[in-house]
Design a protein around this motif. Structure first.
Motif, PDB file in Angstrom:
ATOM      1  N   UNK A  44      30.341  66.789  76.505  1.00 42.96           N
ATOM      2  CA  UNK A  44      30.200  68.179  76.926  1.00 42.96           C
ATOM      3  C   UNK A  44      31.328  68.588  77.877  1.00 42.96           C
ATOM      4  N   UNK A  45      31.599  67.728  78.865  1.00 39.82           N
ATOM      5  CA  UNK A  45      32.659  68.033  79.825  1.00 39.82           C
ATOM      6  C   UNK A  45      34.033  67.992  79.168  1.00 39.82           C
ATOM      7  N   UNK A  46      34.227  67.054  78.249  1.00 33.53           N
ATOM      8  CA  UNK A  46      35.517  66.955  77.565  1.00 33.53           C
ATOM      9  C   UNK A  46      35.773  68.188  76.710  1.00 33.53           C
ATOM     10  N   UNK A  47      34.737  68.685  76.072  1.00 35.43           N
ATOM     11  CA  UNK A  47      34.903  69.880  75.240  1.00 35.43           C
ATOM     12  C   UNK A  47      35.251  71.094  76.103  1.00 35.43           C
ATOM     13  N   UNK A  48      34.564  71.254  77.221  1.00 39.31           N
ATOM     14  CA  UNK A  48      34.867  72.375  78.118  1.00 39.31           C
ATOM     15  C   UNK A  48      36.288  72.276  78.657  1.00 39.31           C
ATOM     16  N   UNK A  49      36.682  71.054  79.017  1.00 41.05           N
ATOM     17  CA  UNK A  49      38.037  70.848  79.533  1.00 41.05           C
ATOM     18  C   UNK A  49      39.085  71.171  78.465  1.00 41.05           C
ATOM     19  N   UNK A  50      38.823  70.755  77.241  1.00 44.35           N
ATOM     20  CA  UNK A  50      39.768  71.009  76.147  1.00 44.35           C
ATOM     21  C   UNK A  50      39.847  72.493  75.827  1.00 44.35           C
ATOM     22  N   UNK A  51      38.700  73.182  75.882  1.00 47.29           N
ATOM     23  CA  UNK A  51      38.701  74.629  75.647  1.00 47.29           C
ATOM     24  C   UNK A  51      39.511  75.356  76.726  1.00 47.29           C
ATOM     25  N   UNK A  52      39.408  74.858  77.959  1.00 45.48           N
ATOM     26  CA  UNK A  52      40.172  75.474  79.039  1.00 45.48           C
ATOM     27  C   UNK A  52      41.669  75.289  78.816  1.00 45.48           C
ATOM     28  N   UNK A  75      47.846  72.603  71.206  1.00 44.02           N
ATOM     29  CA  UNK A  75      47.750  71.966  69.884  1.00 44.02           C
ATOM     30  C   UNK A  75      47.006  70.639  69.966  1.00 44.02           C
ATOM     31  N   UNK A  76      47.300  69.868  71.025  1.00 46.56           N
ATOM     32  CA  UNK A  76      46.574  68.602  71.202  1.00 46.56           C
ATOM     33  C   UNK A  76      45.103  68.880  71.492  1.00 46.56           C
ATOM     34  N   UNK A  77      44.846  69.896  72.284  1.00 44.02           N
ATOM     35  CA  UNK A  77      43.461  70.218  72.647  1.00 44.02           C
ATOM     36  C   UNK A  77      42.643  70.666  71.440  1.00 44.02           C
ATOM     37  N   UNK A  78      43.267  71.409  70.543  1.00 48.16           N
ATOM     38  CA  UNK A  78      42.501  71.889  69.395  1.00 48.16           C
ATOM     39  C   UNK A  78      42.130  70.730  68.478  1.00 48.16           C
ATOM     40  N   UNK A  79      42.964  69.692  68.471  1.00 48.16           N
ATOM     41  CA  UNK A  79      42.610  68.493  67.699  1.00 48.16           C
ATOM     42  C   UNK A  79      41.456  67.747  68.365  1.00 48.16           C
ATOM     43  N   UNK A  80      41.472  67.710  69.697  1.00 52.32           N
ATOM     44  CA  UNK A  80      40.344  67.096  70.413  1.00 52.32           C
ATOM     45  C   UNK A  80      39.055  67.847  70.093  1.00 52.32           C
ATOM     46  N   UNK A  81      39.116  69.168  70.144  1.00 54.59           N
ATOM     47  CA  UNK A  81      37.929  69.991  69.878  1.00 54.59           C
ATOM     48  C   UNK A  81      37.412  69.748  68.472  1.00 54.59           C
ATOM     49  N   UNK A  82      38.314  69.707  67.501  1.00 53.92           N
ATOM     50  CA  UNK A  82      37.890  69.504  66.118  1.00 53.92           C
ATOM     51  C   UNK A  82      37.191  68.150  65.949  1.00 53.92           C
ATOM     52  N   UNK A  83      37.769  67.109  66.531  1.00 51.17           N
ATOM     53  CA  UNK A  83      37.163  65.778  66.412  1.00 51.17           C
ATOM     54  C   UNK A  83      35.812  65.710  67.116  1.00 51.17           C
ATOM     55  N   UNK A  84      35.699  66.370  68.252  1.00 48.89           N
ATOM     56  CA  UNK A  84      34.411  66.376  68.959  1.00 48.89           C
ATOM     57  C   UNK A  84      33.350  67.123  68.153  1.00 48.89           C
ATOM     58  N   UNK A  85      33.713  68.263  67.590  1.00 48.30           N
ATOM     59  CA  UNK A  85      32.756  69.022  66.781  1.00 48.30           C
ATOM     60  C   UNK A  85      32.320  68.238  65.551  1.00 48.30           C
ATOM     61  N   UNK A  86      33.242  67.483  65.011  1.00 45.01           N
ATOM     62  CA  UNK A  86      32.931  66.725  63.799  1.00 45.01           C
ATOM     63  C   UNK A  86      32.060  65.507  64.093  1.00 45.01           C
ATOM     64  N   UNK A  87      32.291  64.859  65.224  1.00 49.88           N
ATOM     65  CA  UNK A  87      31.620  63.586  65.500  1.00 49.88           C
ATOM     66  C   UNK A  87      30.380  63.701  66.382  1.00 49.88           C
ATOM     67  N   UNK A  88      30.226  64.840  67.092  1.00 50.25           N
ATOM     68  CA  UNK A  88      29.098  64.976  68.020  1.00 50.25           C
ATOM     69  C   UNK A  88      28.416  66.323  67.826  1.00 50.25           C
ATOM     70  N   UNK A  89      28.062  66.623  66.591  1.00 50.56           N
ATOM     71  CA  UNK A  89      27.497  67.936  66.241  1.00 50.56           C
ATOM     72  C   UNK A  89      26.303  68.334  67.101  1.00 50.56           C
ATOM     73  N   UNK A  90      25.262  67.505  67.278  1.00 49.71           N
ATOM     74  CA  UNK A  90      24.082  67.970  68.028  1.00 49.71           C
ATOM     75  C   UNK A  90      24.390  68.280  69.494  1.00 49.71           C
ATOM     76  N   UNK A  91      25.452  67.698  70.037  1.00 52.68           N
ATOM     77  CA  UNK A  91      25.703  67.797  71.468  1.00 52.68           C
ATOM     78  C   UNK A  91      26.434  69.068  71.854  1.00 52.68           C
TER      79      UNK A  91
END
Length: 720
Positions: A96-104, A115-131
């Motif tokens: 949760x904190x990593x996603x907020x940090x990446x969005x910022x 560009x690096x952050x959007x890849x982090x966001x995509x991987x988090x959305x793909x691997x941790x959907x319920x969270x």
């Protein structure tokens, strides 16, 4: 750099307020170089020590930079470390904190960090959907924002003086984006080997904010597409806002002339637009109602992108694939008025050599599909252009046989629309010229296939092993020369069979259309039972522009069509057994639709080549066997045949057991069958040749008893 021995202490030191930027950069680079610890059991401890430190650095100790400097490099290395963290269950408490940090970082930092952050966001959305479901909407809001500012971004790069782009970039970023500041990734910092310290980082480049980045726009649609698949409720909320913005973005043409220093930005612009178009074609599958109102704009944008797209194989290929998806929907109707632009080859495949060689198969298959839909609405000039394009490609050896077959089928689909265009003398003349060009293309292809078929037959069983060996040996050379790799033998033979079938069956339609090209269309109708055209007698039309009916082929057309006998029969050798008999029947039907005088002329031109071919392939006798069953061509065929045999082949009867001798005897049998079928017509035709035939039979009586008896009987019955 020395390995880190105490992660907890190192993380605490990293946050010391009195550290210089260079020292902090050196420390985070040490962490990056020790990141393999994240793949061990110490991963959780690593996260507990460093995640807070990285968050503080990005949110409190540093700010997004507009130029390449040490502080920018520090932020960049931290974001890179976060991107390389393994997405295992150990990471879940920090997601949760990593996603907020990446969005910022994505919304406030520079282009490369974003560009690096959007890849982090995509991987988090793909691997941790319920969270992370609660954090999805902010990302989509950001995407809407960058599309809303897309027109101003294009103007910023391309509508101001070239000298001001670099110098004004930072100031413009501040004024337009407020607190959103950009940056870019540089290479690794330089290590001073003598002291083990990082040399001062010095950067000179200006950076783009994430909200003014074509690269970010390029990456965003894929993430949005993934989110729409995961969270259906987001679609109805966001489509009404996002869709018009995307349609507007792809409609921007950009500059007509691109200065050399802006070519990179122009390629990025077109890449972003094409990626957006791909997303819109994805929406077509399930949200067609939302797209329908934008049909005209989207289709116009597709063609405009084809016109303006640079010679980038990857971008153009994705654009053509998007066009392919459009053709599977009702949206394709918007492309039909733009057919003239699509007929330009530079529009379809660009002007670069690699683009032309790589994309032509896909591009022309799509063009063939478009032409197929609109063929009845095309003008004769448009049809002429299409015939030129596809006949040229059908003879291009750098294209596959499958592409050649597609070209042949497309031209065959044009025959009827071309024929129907002939409503007066001028249009009939023009239509006939176009039909003659299609005939020429088909016959020319027979000539090429004649040589290829003989090679395939020579290879036979050996060809199967040779093609496999050739495939292994030639792949490197094929790759260097950008040529098509060799096919397996059976696949190759099957592809050639398909194109030969297409050509043989198509010749029937072409020859019929040319034969009837100057008949008033009111005198010809389609027979529902047979799917063929029939001539009917009707009262002459009152329009004086309609010419008097002329049925048949001209001398040059007969000469062209004779290639079906000179070359086409050789191609039939590739077929065997029942398949061969079917092809020979179709071949015979093609010849049978010709006018009697045209058939006589054609066989007169080709009998020598046809006879030689029948010596080696006696199955071709089925052509004569089928033709003599047709009363329309019985007399002219028998006339040509008897004249040829009597004048040129009677000497073969001296050796009746030879292949040529047996063939002559068989052809004479067909002649006598024709007499039995139509005695009134064929007896008078055969009578003048009886004395010569009898004379040869008497001199070579051994082995020719049946022919002699038949000839004698015929002579007696005819009172000769």
């Amino acid at each position: 750099m020395a390995p880190i021995l105490n992660y907890e202490q190192h993380a605490q030191d990293l946050l010391q307020p009195n550290l210089t930027v260079q020292a902090r950069l050196q420390m985070v680079m040490e962490v990056r170089d020790s990141l393999e610890i994240a793949h061990t059991s110490e991963y959780l401890n690593f996260l507990k020590c460093y995640f807070r430190a990285f968050s503080v650095i990005l949110t409190q100790m540093t700010t997004p930079q507009m130029t390449e400097n040490a502080e920018h490099k520090l932020r960049n290395v931290v974001v890179e470390i976060l991107n390389r963290l393994p997405h295992s269950e150990v990471l879940r408490p920090f997601v949760q904190d990593l996603l907020k940090l990446s969005l910022q970082v994505l919304t406030q930092d520079n282009e490369d960090n974003a560009l690096i952050s959007i890849r982090i966001i995509f991987d988090l959305l793909r691997n941790f959907k319920p969270t992370v479901e609660s954090e999805v909407q902010p990302f989509i809001d950001f995407v809407c924002a960058i599309y809303q500012s897309f027109p101003s971004t294009v103007k910023y790069f391309f509508d101001q003086p070239s000298s001001a782009v670099g110098s004004n970039q930072a100031a413009s970023a501040n004024s337009s984006c407020g607190s959103i500041i950009g940056g870019a990734e540089d290479g690794n910092a330089i290590l001073d080997a003598s002291q083990g310290q990082v040399a001062p980082y010095v950067g000179t480049g200006q950076l783009n904010p994430s909200t003014r980045s074509f690269k970010i726009v390029t990456e965003s649609p894929l993430v949005v597409m993934f989110l729409f698949q995961l969270y259906n409720k987001l679609v109805q909320i966001n489509i009404p806002c996002l869709l018009p913005l995307m349609v507007s973005a792809i409609s921007i043409s950009g500059p007509e002339k691109v200065p050399p220093h802006l070519k990179t930005q122009f390629v990025e612009l077109k890449g972003a637009q094409v990626k957006t178009l791909s997303f819109l074609t994805y929406l077509l599958r399930t949200f067609a109602d939302h797209i329908r109102t934008h049909e005209e704009n989207i289709c116009r944008s597709i063609v405009n992108l084809l016109v303006t797209c640079p010679d980038s194989v990857s971008i153009r290929k994705e654009l053509l694939i998007a066009l392919k998806h459009v053709l599977t929907t009702d949206l394709k109707r918007g492309l039909f008025p733009l057919i003239d632009t699509l007929l330009e080859e530079r529009v379809l495949v660009g002007t670069g050599r690699v683009c032309i060689e790589t994309l032509r198969p896909l591009a022309y298959s799509l063009l063939a599909e478009i032409v197929h839909y609109v063929r009845n609405e095309l003008s004769l000039s448009q049809l002429s252009c299409i015939i030129y394009l596809f006949s040229r490609n059908m003879h291009d050896s750098s294209l596959t046989v499958v592409v050649h077959t597609t070209c042949a089928r497309l031209m065959l689909n044009l025959v009827e629309p071309i024929y129907e265009k002939g409503v007066d003398q001028q249009t009939m003349d023009e239509a006939r010229v176009l039909l003659g060009r299609i005939l020429d293309a088909f016959v020319g292809k027979f000539g090429t296939l004649k040589r290829i078929v003989s090679q395939l037959l020579e290879e036979g069983e050996e060809g199967k092993e040779r093609s496999i060996l050739r495939l292994k040996l030639e792949i490197p050379m094929q790759a260097v020369l950008n040529l098509q790799p060799p096919l397996e033998y059976s696949k190759e033979v099957n592809d050639y069979k398909n194109i030969i079938k297409t050509l043989v069956m198509g010749m029937k339609t072409i020859i019929w259309s040319i034969t009837n090209a100057h008949l008033p269309r009111s005198q010809v109708q389609v027979s529902p039972a047979h799917g063929t055209h029939q001539q009917v007698q009707m009262s002459p039309p009152s329009n004086n522009s309609i010419p008097q009916g002329f049925k048949g082929m001209r001398e040059d057309e007969v000469s062209k069509a004779s290639g079906i006998l000179k070359s086409g029969v050789h191609c039939l050798a590739l077929f065997k057994d029942e398949e061969e008999r079917e092809m020979l029947l179709c071949f015979s039907q093609t010849l049978a639709i010709m006018e009697a005088r045209d058939l006589m002329d054609m066989f007169s031109l080709c009998m020598s080549e046809l006879f030689d071919c029948m010596v080696t392939n006696t199955q071709l006798l089925l052509v004569f066997a089928n033709l003599i069953q047709n009363p329309k061509v019985l007399r002219p065929l028998a006339d040509v045949l008897v004249n040829y045999l009597v004048s040129s082949k009677l000497d073969a009867l001296k050796h009746p057991d030879s292949p040529a001798g047996k063939l002559v005897l068989q052809l004479f049998r067909y002649l006598f069958v024709s007499v039995a079928k139509a005695p009134a017509e064929c007896e008078r035709m055969l009578q003048p040749h009886i004395p010569v035939i009898l004379d040869v039979c008497m001199k070579n009586a051994i082995g020719l008893k049946s022919l002699l008896v038949t000839c004698t009987y015929f002579g007696v019955c005819s009172d000769h």
